[in-house]
Design an enzyme around this catalytic site. Structure first.
Site, PDB file in Angstrom:
ATOM      1  N   HIS A  60       0.776  -0.992  -0.039  1.00  0.00           N
ATOM      2  CA  HIS A  60       0.008  -0.129   0.021  1.00  0.00           C
ATOM      3  C   HIS A  60       0.962   1.115  -0.017  1.00  0.00           C
ATOM      4  CE1 HIS A  60      -4.003  -2.236   1.568  1.00  0.00           C
ATOM      5  NE2 HIS A  60      -3.409  -2.770   0.588  1.00  0.00           N
ATOM      6  N   GLU A  62       1.121   3.752   2.015  1.00  0.00           N
ATOM      7  CA  GLU A  62       1.924   4.005   3.361  1.00  0.00           C
ATOM      8  C   GLU A  62       3.128   3.263   3.283  1.00  0.00           C
ATOM      9  OE1 GLU A  62      -2.697   4.013   4.407  1.00  0.00           O
ATOM     10  OE2 GLU A  62      -1.142   3.473   2.730  1.00  0.00           O
ATOM     11  N   CYS A  94      -2.104  -0.746   7.431  1.00  0.00           N
ATOM     12  CA  CYS A  94      -1.066   0.086   7.234  1.00  0.00           C
ATOM     13  C   CYS A  94      -1.113   1.088   8.518  1.00  0.00           C
ATOM     14  CB  CYS A  94      -1.757   1.155   6.266  1.00  0.00           C
ATOM     15  SG  CYS A  94      -1.440   0.285   4.603  1.00  0.00           S
ATOM     16  N   ALA A 172     -25.104   7.869 -35.783  1.00  0.00           N
ATOM     17  CA  ALA A 172     -24.680   7.070 -36.950  1.00  0.00           C
ATOM     18  C   ALA A 172     -25.441   7.255 -38.167  1.00  0.00           C
ATOM     19  CB  ALA A 172     -24.583   5.517 -36.893  1.00  0.00           C
ATOM     20  N   TRP A 180     -15.865   7.625 -38.986  1.00  0.00           N
ATOM     21  CA  TRP A 180     -15.881   8.145 -37.670  1.00  0.00           C
ATOM     22  C   TRP A 180     -16.805   9.535 -37.622  1.00  0.00           C
ATOM     23  CZ3 TRP A 180     -14.371   4.534 -34.465  1.00  0.00           C
ATOM     24  CH2 TRP A 180     -13.534   3.738 -34.712  1.00  0.00           C
ATOM     25  N   ASP A 210     -20.904  -3.471 -35.384  1.00  0.00           N
ATOM     26  CA  ASP A 210     -19.598  -3.005 -35.568  1.00  0.00           C
ATOM     27  C   ASP A 210     -18.534  -3.957 -35.280  1.00  0.00           C
ATOM     28  OD1 ASP A 210     -20.833  -0.656 -35.978  1.00  0.00           O
ATOM     29  OD2 ASP A 210     -20.689  -0.074 -33.588  1.00  0.00           O
TER      30      ASP A 210
END
Length: 372
Positions: A60, A62, A94, A172, A180, A210
């Site tokens: 982690h 710490e 921790c 579209a 695009w 697609d």
């Protein structure tokens, strides 16, 4: 201290917490299911150690910072973007490490929403005589871990629905052609959002139309998200591009029944099937996100067509819209959401705009669903 000193101290605290947040953001694409956390250790106004959590199972933030600081951590202030953990998970607590290192003060940006911690980490520090504060730059810390907070408090991931359209809402042409509508910069930016998510979700209509891979390609990423297809009647085929990358990124198919020969065909191709029918014979979308939450997914990125987009909005499964708007109009074509028709304006779905910025020639709008 006089008021002048307090102002200087507040400014310093803010500066070091901001640094901790910057470090935490380095784990944006890699820490799930864990939160993104950064830590800065400061002694006599100088940083003596810092670190961030990179991935689950590893040290982690710490611990990383304490290793760098060594003995210089004694008497230091620790700035942590999330309350130090107090329980044994994959790694030791921790909070105990900070106590053992002899830090004098801990400033946390926010309390850990995990019920296993939820204030216990700060309480353990105070019991050891360490001064604690919580709440500095909390809004920034929550935004960084919005998915983790969602999963810990609601049991479901944060769901972000991405769209790309012209200014008049066309995604579209009527014949389905969409590549695009937005430019390369917007597409690359969209892949950054894909990369931070634990899963990318789409509908079978989009997959058939697609044939997307739903992987992260435009940016470097340490891991690929899970791919999820909402496919009530199992129309997906093993020839879909999704299966080309099955070794790097699993495919989960949400359906209404697996009692068909097609189900075994998809399993043989490497897909996992999740049977979740609702009373209408469609996939139970709220139940799907509950399952994903139990599996440790913090953020889900949706890229689907207008039918599934509309269903997700109607069933209140979406938290945030990520909308890319091209500076053009088409007049007719496929729309964004299959909603309505509504009888009154009161039925509309209201949004709170969080961010609007140019991305190349296009615009990116980030908006949250207004609750209530």
């Amino acid at each position: 201290m006089g008021s002048g000193d307090e102002t200087i101290d507040t400014a310093l605290d803010t500066r070091f917490m901001a640094r901790a947040l910057t470090l935490a953001a380095r784990g944006l694409w890699s820490t799930a299911p864990n939160p993104r956390v950064g830590c800065v250790l400061v002694r006599e106004r100088s940083i003596v150690g810092e670190g961030w959590h990179e991935r689950a199972g590893e040290a982690h933030a710490e611990i990383v910072a304490l290793r760098i600081a060594g003995e210089a951590a004694r008497g230091a202030t620790a700035y942590v973007t999330l309350e130090p953990c107090s329980h044994h998970g994959r790694t030791p607590p921790c909070a105990d490490a900070l106590v053992n290192a002899g830090v004098a003060r801990v400033v946390a940006a926010m309390q850990d929403p995990n019920p296993l911690v939820a204030g216990r980490g700060l309480a353990r520090l105070r019991a050891a005589g360490i001064a604690t504060e919580c709440g500095l730059l909390e809004a920034d810390a929550r935004e960084l871990n919005i998915g983790f907070v969602s999963r810990m408090t609601r049991g479901t991931p944060w769901v972000r629905l991405k769209t790309a359209s012209t200014l008049d809402g066309v995604t579209a042409l009527s014949n389905g052609v969409s590549q695009w509508i937005t430019g390369a910069a917007a597409r690359r930016d969209g892949h950054r959002w894909r990369a931070r998510a634990c899963a990318v979700l789409s509908g079978i209509g989009t997959v058939i139309e697609d044939d997307p891979s739903l992987t992260v390609r435009e940016v470097d990423t340490p891991r690929q998200p899970l791919r999820i297809v909402v496919d009530a009647r199992l129309q997906l085929t093993p020839q879909a591009r999704l299966f080309a990358d099955i070794g790097r990124s699993p495919v989960l198919v949400a359906c209404t029944s697996d009692d068909t020969p097609k189900a075994q065909v998809l399993r043989d191709a490497g897909a996992e099937l999740l049977v979740l029918p609702n009373e209408l014979g469609k996939v139970d979308l709220p139940a799907l996100f509950e399952v994903l939450g139990k599996r440790g997914l913090n953020e889900v990125h949706v890229e689907s067509g207008h039918k599934l987009n509309g269903s997700l909005l109607r069933e209140r499964c979406v938290d945030e819209l990520l909308m890319y708007l091209a500076p053009s109009v088409l007049g007719q074509g496929m729309g964004l959401f299959n909603l309505g028709p509504f009888d009154t304006l009161g039925q509309r779905i209201d949004l709170d705009v969080r961010d609007l910025r140019a991305v190349g020639r296009d615009w990116r709008l980030l908006a949250r669903i207004r609750q209530g």
